[in-house]
Write a protein that holds these residues in place. Structure first.
Motif, short mmCIF file in Angstrom:
data_model
loop_
_atom_site.label_atom_id
_atom_site.label_comp_id
_atom_site.label_asym_id
_atom_site.label_seq_id
_atom_site.Cartn_x
_atom_site.Cartn_y
_atom_site.Cartn_z
N LEU A 181 39.63 34.23 32.90
CA LEU A 181 40.37 35.30 32.43
C LEU A 181 40.58 34.75 30.95
CD1 LEU A 181 43.27 36.28 34.90
CD2 LEU A 181 41.19 37.68 34.34
N ASP A 182 40.34 35.94 30.14
CA ASP A 182 40.21 35.77 28.72
C ASP A 182 41.62 35.88 27.98
OD1 ASP A 182 40.09 36.36 25.74
OD2 ASP A 182 38.13 37.02 25.86
N LEU A 185 42.47 38.24 25.23
CA LEU A 185 42.35 40.01 25.43
C LEU A 185 43.57 40.26 26.43
CD1 LEU A 185 39.98 41.65 24.73
CD2 LEU A 185 38.72 40.88 26.58
N PRO A 262 39.55 50.85 34.51
CA PRO A 262 39.14 49.48 33.99
C PRO A 262 37.77 49.17 34.34
CG PRO A 262 41.61 49.51 35.29
CD PRO A 262 40.72 50.71 35.31
N MET A 263 37.19 48.84 33.24
CA MET A 263 35.60 48.32 33.56
C MET A 263 35.35 47.04 32.81
SD MET A 263 33.35 51.72 33.19
CE MET A 263 34.03 52.49 31.82
N VAL A 264 36.73 46.24 32.43
CA VAL A 264 36.57 44.94 31.89
C VAL A 264 37.46 44.06 32.69
CG1 VAL A 264 37.27 43.40 29.94
CG2 VAL A 264 35.55 45.65 29.63
N ARG A 265 37.16 42.71 33.25
CA ARG A 265 37.94 42.14 33.99
C ARG A 265 39.54 42.28 33.72
NH1 ARG A 265 35.24 36.74 35.73
NH2 ARG A 265 34.67 37.03 33.69
N GLU A 266 39.78 41.95 32.44
CA GLU A 266 41.16 41.74 31.96
C GLU A 266 41.79 43.18 31.97
OE1 GLU A 266 38.46 40.52 30.26
OE2 GLU A 266 38.88 38.33 31.01
N GLU A 268 41.41 45.37 34.13
CA GLU A 268 41.80 45.50 35.51
C GLU A 268 43.18 44.71 35.67
OE1 GLU A 268 40.84 47.48 37.91
OE2 GLU A 268 41.48 46.75 39.80
N VAL A 269 43.16 43.50 35.29
CA VAL A 269 44.27 42.68 35.58
C VAL A 269 45.51 43.18 34.88
CG1 VAL A 269 45.25 40.23 35.14
CG2 VAL A 269 43.00 40.43 36.11
#
Lengths: 314, 314, 314, 314, 314, 314
Positions: A181-182, A185, A262-266, A268-269
C-alpha cells in the motif's frame, strides 16, 4: 452531570443544564403548537417535548441556547425521553459555559491538527504532500470544527477532524501489515475524502445542507478543489488525477454516490477504512446506552439493525 | 456502393472498397490465428472473419486501413456476415478517398458548428453564454470529429457534434411548448453535457477510453472544466454551479453515473432530451436494416429489446 | 382571489371562497374527531384542519362543497397550511360559481376537443383514424372532464384531455425533427394511451379507483376496447395489434405496469412523450409555489426529489 | 430403444431412429459450416454435432425429419452428447412412425379432453361454465397439441393440455382441503390461464413466438378473448372481469408479466398451482437423468439450481 | 358474542367480554398518556384506545387480562375500531373462562397430536422416522401451544401445530398426484421446518423474540437440533444432512433467510406447501371480515395487497 | 524460474517445469478434442491449450502432474497464454520437487500454527478459548493445507491458514485502536469463521465442493460444530451462541449467505476484516501482473473491476 445524560434511568429526576441542539415546532392534533427539542450535554443527547407553547416560547427555546431543566426520564416506545417539568434559558448568573454542554470530539482541536500535520510531514511524494497541505490549510478553520455529517456518525463538534484522525491511525496500522500500500496516497485520501463537507454543510452547529451541497455534493466539490489546487500550485502529473479518483470513488459504488468505483488499490482501502471507522463509531455510541444482555435501538445508518451486548462483556 | 452495405441480401456477391473499423486477433479452436474485422462504408458496417492469417496479414489488415474486398453475404445466427473470398489493401492506384468509406454525421462539420454558434448567439444570460462559448472554443477541434460514444449510439465520425445539434433542435421545439423553461440553460446544458468525452475518449477513430476517462469519467471532467472556465473568465454567480449541476445530473440517477439526480427543471428536461435523441438514433439505425414485418436484432443499449417494423410502414 | 392561494405568505390573513376538494375524518390523539380538508381555488390548493367537529360538521363540510373561509396562512413542517378561524357553507346569497373555485385545465373543453379532432383529421391511415375516432367518440363525455390521475400529475378537472393535447403538440414537434416517425401511430397512441382511465377512475371529482380499475387497470381495459372497436367497425389488419401494443407498452417496463416493453419505434417515443409532459407539469406546479433561491417540497412522483429555482430565474 | 436415450451411458454405442427436434447451422472457427442437432426419441433428447456439412446436408437434416443414427455417447462439459458416426434420413423402407420418436404427454389426447370436459361439467356457475366451454371449444384443435412453452417446462407435444390436466387435479385436491375456495373459478382459471399460448406460439413443433405473441403476449391475448366470448355469448356480470383478472394476474407480479398481482383468493391459488406443477415437472425431468448420489445439470428456469438425488432414494 | 367481533358493523353497540391481547402505552400529542389495546374474542380481534389513563389503569389493563367492555364500533381510516365507553377487569363473579376469549386453532390439541403421530407412523425410512419422533417429543409441550409467528399468519394459540397439520394434509394430497415425491422426507420436513420457533419465540402469548431467536433464528436452531438428535440416537447416513437441508432451505431464497436454496425435490415442494398454507390462511382471515363486493384491508405479509371478494361469492 | 511465470513478456521463450493445476477436455469446433490446462509455478499460473489430443494424452496430462514445457508467451484477448511447443511428464531423472511448483502461502505451515496458537493463548475468556482450541485441533490437519476457496482469493495451498493469520494480525491492530472491542471474541471469530471449509471443500488440490458443502455450506457446518464442541466440552453460557452468531453472520447479509446480519459489535468488525484481507489479497495478486501505467484484467470477485497501477508507484 458528572456521568452524563445516558446514566439516568426511567423515573429518575433531572435537574441540570443542557444545550438545545435543535428545536422544531409542531402542531399537536388538538391544534395547539409544541416544540420537539433535542437537548445535549457533553456526553450525549435526549429528546423532550414542550407542550402548548406561546410565540415567545418558540423564540426563547430555539437551537443553540443553554437551558436549565427540571424534569424526569420517561420511556416512550422503548426510548428514553425527558419529561420537562420546568425550563428556563440560562442567564449570566448561572455561570454556565456553553462548551461544557456540547458533544465534541474526545481529543482537543490542537492535538488533532498536530497529528494530521505529522502525517502530512511523513509523506514522501512532494506533489501529494503539497496539494494535501494546501487544501487543509485553505479550509482548516471550518475543518477543525465541523461535524462529519448532519446525523448518523461523528455528528458532533469537530466530528469531521476526529473521524480523519481515527482513520489516519487505522490507515497506518493497515499499511504496516500490507506493505504494498502507498502510504502517501492513503493518508492524503483520508485527509481529503470528506473535506468538501466544509462547503456541503452550513456550519458546526444546527447543521443543514447548503445549496451547493444539495446540487453538487461534497465529493464533486472536493474533486474540483483538488484541480484548482494543482493549478494554483503549478503541479502537474498523474498524482492529481489519482487523488481526485480517491475522493470521487470513496463511497464505493454508483448507488452510494461515487460515479466511479475504486479502481486504484488505495481507493478501495480508503473506502473500507472510512466505513469501518464510521460503523465502529456508530456501534460504540449506540452500545454505550445499553447494559449487557440488552439490544440497542435500531440504528438507521447501520441497515436499521439492533446490536446486542453480550452478558459476558462489561 | 451507391446504396451501401445494408442493401445487400444473403447470397449477394460483394466487390467493393471498405474501411477496417476494427481488427481483433483470435485463436481458432484448431489453434490457428484469425482476424475478426469490422468493415464499414459510408452507410454502415458488417463483420467478417479472415482465417489462418500470417503475422504479415495481422499487420496489414489493421484498423483504419482501406481495403478492396471480394466476397459474399452470409447469414450467421440471424446476422449478416461478409464471407471474404479475396482481400487486399488499397494502393494509390485505387484512387479511394478514405473519407468516403467512413460512417459520419449526415450534416457537414461546418454546418453543425454554424448551428451551434447560432444557438449560443441567441443566449441572453451573459455568464452562461461566455462559459459555453469559451469551453466549446477550447475543445472545438476534438468536439467536431469525435463520436458520441465507443458504441451504442452516434458512434461514428462527428457523432458527438451531430448528437448535440439534434438535441439543440429538440430543446428549442420543447421550449416553445413549455415556455417556463430557461432556454439559455437548456442550450448550454446540451452543448456542455458530453463535451468531457473529448478527454474521456482517445480520438475520432479506433476509439477507446483514456486513463482519465476510466478513473474520472466525462461528467466529472466537464464539471471541473466549467469551474476552471469560470475562474479564467472571472465569472462568479449561481450560473456556474447550476451549469455544473446540469452536467453532473444528466445521466439522471446515481446508478447511471450521476451522483446527484436532476434538481433543476432544465436538468430534468436535458436528461430526457439526451435519452430521447440517443434512443431514436439507435432505433432508426437498427430498423434501417430490416424490412416491414420483421424484428431487428436485439439492441443491448435499449435494454436488449428487438424492435418490430409494422407491415403498413414502408 | 385575483392571484390565487399560492400568492399568500405565512401570516397573511385570508378571507375568501374556496372549494372542498376532499374531507377526511380523523381522530385526534386526545380522542376527539377532526376533519382534514383540502381546499382549492382555481389556481391551486391548500390543507386545513377543522378541530373538535360535531357529526353535523362532518356532513356539512364534505367534499364538493363551496365554503367561505376566514383564517390565516401558517407554516407546518415547511408547508403552508390554512388555519381556519371561521368557516361556513356558501348560500345562494354568496352568488359563488362552483366552477370558479375548481382547478381545471387552462384551455376550454371545446378548444381541446377541436385540437384533438384536428389531429385525428390529419391521419392518413384509415384504420388507425377510424378506430381512434370511434373510441374517442364513445368515451368523449368522460374523457373531456376526467383528471389524468387521482394524484401526482394533471389531477384536476379535464386534466386528462389537457395532458393529451399537450402530448399531441409535443408529438408533432418531435415528428418534424425525426421524419421516420409514423405520425398517425404516434397521434393515435397519444389519444388512446390513457383513455381507459375513464373506466379505471370513478369520475371527475372525489376520484377513486373502480373495482375494474383495481383488478384490470386502464391499460388492459383500453387494449380490450381497441379489440372491440375493431370488431364493431369490421377493421382487420396489423394496425389493431400495433395500437394495442402502443397502449400496452406505454408505461415502458413490466415493473411499471406494461407487461411488454415498447417494441415499436412509436411506442418508445410515446412512452417518452408521456413521461416528459407529466414531469414538466409536476415540476411547473411545484416550482410555481416557491421563490428564486428556494427548493420546492419533495415531489413523491418525481422520485421524491426537491427542485431548486435558480436565483437568476424569475 | 425400449428404454430411451437417457438409459445410455458414456461410451455406449447407439444404433437407433431419432427425430430432429431442431437443427441450427453454425460456422466452426476453422471457417467450415456445421449443424447443431437436438435429437429426440419418445423419452427425451440429446445434442449432436454434424461437422463439415454441405448445403445438401443442411437441407436434408432439417427439423422435423426422422433419421437413422449410428454413433456413441460422449461426455462434453458434464453433459452427454451423441457423437454421430453415420446418419441418414429414413425412408419408407424403415417403417418408422414419426409419432414414436417425439416426446409427448404421457396421457392420450382423448383422455385429457375427457378429463377437462368433466371438470367443466362439474361447474355450477353458468356464466363461468359457458365462457370456459366456449373458449376451449374455439381453440381446442391447437390446445390439444401445443407445448406449454418453447422451452423450460412441458415443452413437448400436448404439453399444454397435460399441464392443464395436472393442475386441475391439483386444484381439486387443494379445494377439498380449503373449502372456502371457489372451485368453478379455480377450474376455469386453470383451463384458461395459458390458452392464449395457442396464439402466442407458432405451432406444436419447431415452436417459436408469433408477432402477436411478441407484441401482446398470451396473457393479454386471452384477456381479450374472454371479453369477446362474453360479448358473443351475451353474458354480463362480474364473472367476466374476475376471469380476466385470474388470467391477467397468474404470473403473480408485474416483473413476471402480470400488470396486476392476484387480488382475488382463487387468483393467488392459481398462481401457486401453476408454479408448483411446472416446477415439479422440471425437477422430475431433470432428476430422471441422474442416479442417486448425483446432482442434475443446472436448470435455468429453476433459478439455475442443480438438484441432488439422495442416495436413499431409488 | 355468538358470532364474534367481526359481525358488528359501524355504529353497533358492544357489550361483551374480551381478552387483552396486547396493551401499549403512548403519549398523546397533548402530552397525556393513553393505551392502545388489541382486544380479542375467540373469532378475531379489534383495536381500541383508552385515553387519559392513570398509572393504575396502565397496570390494570395489561396484556393477558380479561375485561368487560361497553362501547361501539367506529370507522377509523377504513378500519373498524372499538370506541370504549366503559371498561373493567373481570372478577370471579363474571364467571368468564379465559380460553373462550382467545383465538385458537379450530382443532383440539389432542386431535392435532394424533394426526401428526399418524403421519410419523406411516413413515418407512427408520432414520427419518426416529429423528422426527425424537425431536417432536422433545419439544412437544411448547409445539402444541405456540403460535406459528408473532404476527402475519397462524398468530394464535396452537397456530404452529395447526399450520403443521394443514401442511401435512396438503403434502399427502400432492404426493398422491406426483408419485416420485418421497413422502417420508416431505412429512418430516413439514413437522420439523418451524419447530425451532419454540426456541425462537418467547411463549404462546404476548409472544416476542428471544435473544437466541434474534441472533440465530429458528432455522439455524433446528438444523443444530437435528444434528444433536442424530448424535443422541446414534444415527448416521445421508438422511440427517438431507433433513437439515430441508429445514435450512425452506424459506426458498437467501434474501428470505435460507442460506441455501432448495436443492432436493422435496425441499422445493416443502417451500411451496409452507407458503401456500400460510397465504391461504392469511387470505381467509382477511376475507372473513368483508362482504361480497368489497376489498379487504391491505395485508402487509401478502406484499401489501388488498383482496376482493367477488359479488357472486357468498 | 527464479522470477516466476509473470516475469515473462509476450514473445518470450519458455523452457521450464510446471505443475498442472487443472486439465479440462474440450471439443474444438472442428470436432477434435483438446485440453485446457492451467499450469503453475510457485509464483503464479498461466493458461495453455493442448490441441488434437489422443486418449493417452488426456490421461497423461491430468491435474496434479508435473511437466517439462517448451513454448512461448502469446497474447490472447489481452491475457498472456502459454503456447506449448513441447510437453512431457517429468520423470525421476528430472529431480523436480512437486512442492516447488505449487503456489502456496508465503509463510510456513509451522510458523502459521505457532502464530495462531499464540493468539489462542492470549485469550482470557476460558469458554471461548477452549472451544476455539478444541475445534482447531479437531480439524488442524485439513485446516493447515486447504485453500480458502476454489477460486477468487487465497486459492492456493494453505491459503485458508494464511488468510486466518493475516486477519488475526489485522484484528489485533484494529483492537488496539478501538479498545471497546472484545479481543477474545474477535480472535475466535477469525479462527473459526471459515473453518467449515475443511468440510465444504474436497481437499487441498483440485478442489471442488462436497455434497455437504453444496447442501449445507461451510457456515451452517461450523455453527453445528460449535454446538457439538460445547456439548463435548460441557461448556454452557452465552459464549457459545455468540460464537455461533459470529460465524453465522460473517458474510454480512442474507443475500451473501448469512441468514442473520451481524448484530454483535465484533461480528460486524469480523465481517470487515474478512472482506478487507480478501480484497487486498486479490488486488495484490492482480496488480503484481501489470506494470505502472497499466490496468489489470477485470477481477470477477471484485465486482468485475479493473485496477490501475499509477505511474508514480513502482
Amino acid at each position: 452531570m458528572e456521568n452524563g445524560i445516558y446514566q439516568y434511568g426511567v423515573g429518575d429526576a433531572i435537574d441540570t443544564y443542557m444545550y438545545i441542539k435543535s428545536s422544531t415546532k409542531g402542531i399537536a392534533s388538538n391544534g395547539k403548537p409544541f416544540l420537539s427539542l433535542v437537548l445535549s450535554d457533553k456526553t450525549g443527547e435526549i429528546e423532550a417535548k414542550l407542550w402548548d407553547i406561546s410565540e415567545a416560547d418558540e423564540r426563547q427555546y430555539a437551537a443553540e441556547k443553554a437551558v436549565r431543566i427540571l424534569g424526569e426520564i420517561q420511556n416512550y416506545r422503548g426510548r428514553n425521553q425527558l419529561k420537562i417539568r420546568n425550563i428556563r434559558v440560562t442567564t449570566e448568573a448561572d455561570a454556565v459555559n456553553l462548551a461544557d454542554l456540547i458533544q465534541t470530539a474526545p481529543i482537543s482541536q490542537d492535538e488533532m491538527m498536530q497529528t494530521i500535520t505529522q502525517y502530512i510531514f511523513e509523506m514522501t511524494n512532494p506533489s501529494i504532500q503539497r496539494i494535501t497541505r494546501h487544501l487543509l490549510k485553505k479550509h482548516q478553520a471550518e475543518f477543525i470544527t465541523y461535524p462529519a455529517a448532519t446525523k448518523n456518525h461523528h455528528e458532533f463538534l469537530s466530528g469531521l477532524a476526529y473521524h480523519v484522525v481515527s482513520m489516519l491511525d487505522l490507515a497506518k496500522a493497515i499499511a504496516v501489515l500490507y506493505p504494498k500500500l502507498d502510504k502517501d496516497l492513503l493518508y492524503a485520501g483520508v485527509i481529503l475524502h470528506d473535506l468538501g463537507k466544509v462547503m456541503e454543510l452550513s456550519g458546526p452547529a444546527s447543521t443543514v445542507y447548503t445549496v451547493e451541497g444539495n446540487l453538487l455534493g461534497h465529493i464533486t466539490i472536493m474533486v474540483n478543489e483538488i484541480g484548482k489546487a494543482a493549478d494554483e500550485l503549478g503541479i502537474s502529473g498523474e498524482e492529481i488525477m489519482i487523488l481526485q479518483h480517491l475522493v470521487l470513488s470513496h463511497h464505493g459504488k454508483a448507488e452510494w454516490g461515487s460515479p466511479k468505483p475504486p479502481m486504484v488499490r488505495e481507493a478501495e482501502v480508503l473506502h473500507y477504512i472510512d466505513n469501518l471507522d464510521a460503523k465502529i463509531n456508530m456501534m460504540d455510541r449506540s452500545l454505550d446506552k445499553v447494559k449487557p444482555g440488552e439490544f440497542t435501538e435500531r440504528v438507521f445508518a447501520l441497515e436499521n439493525r439492533s446490536f446486542y451486548k453480550p452478558q459476558f462483556q462489561k
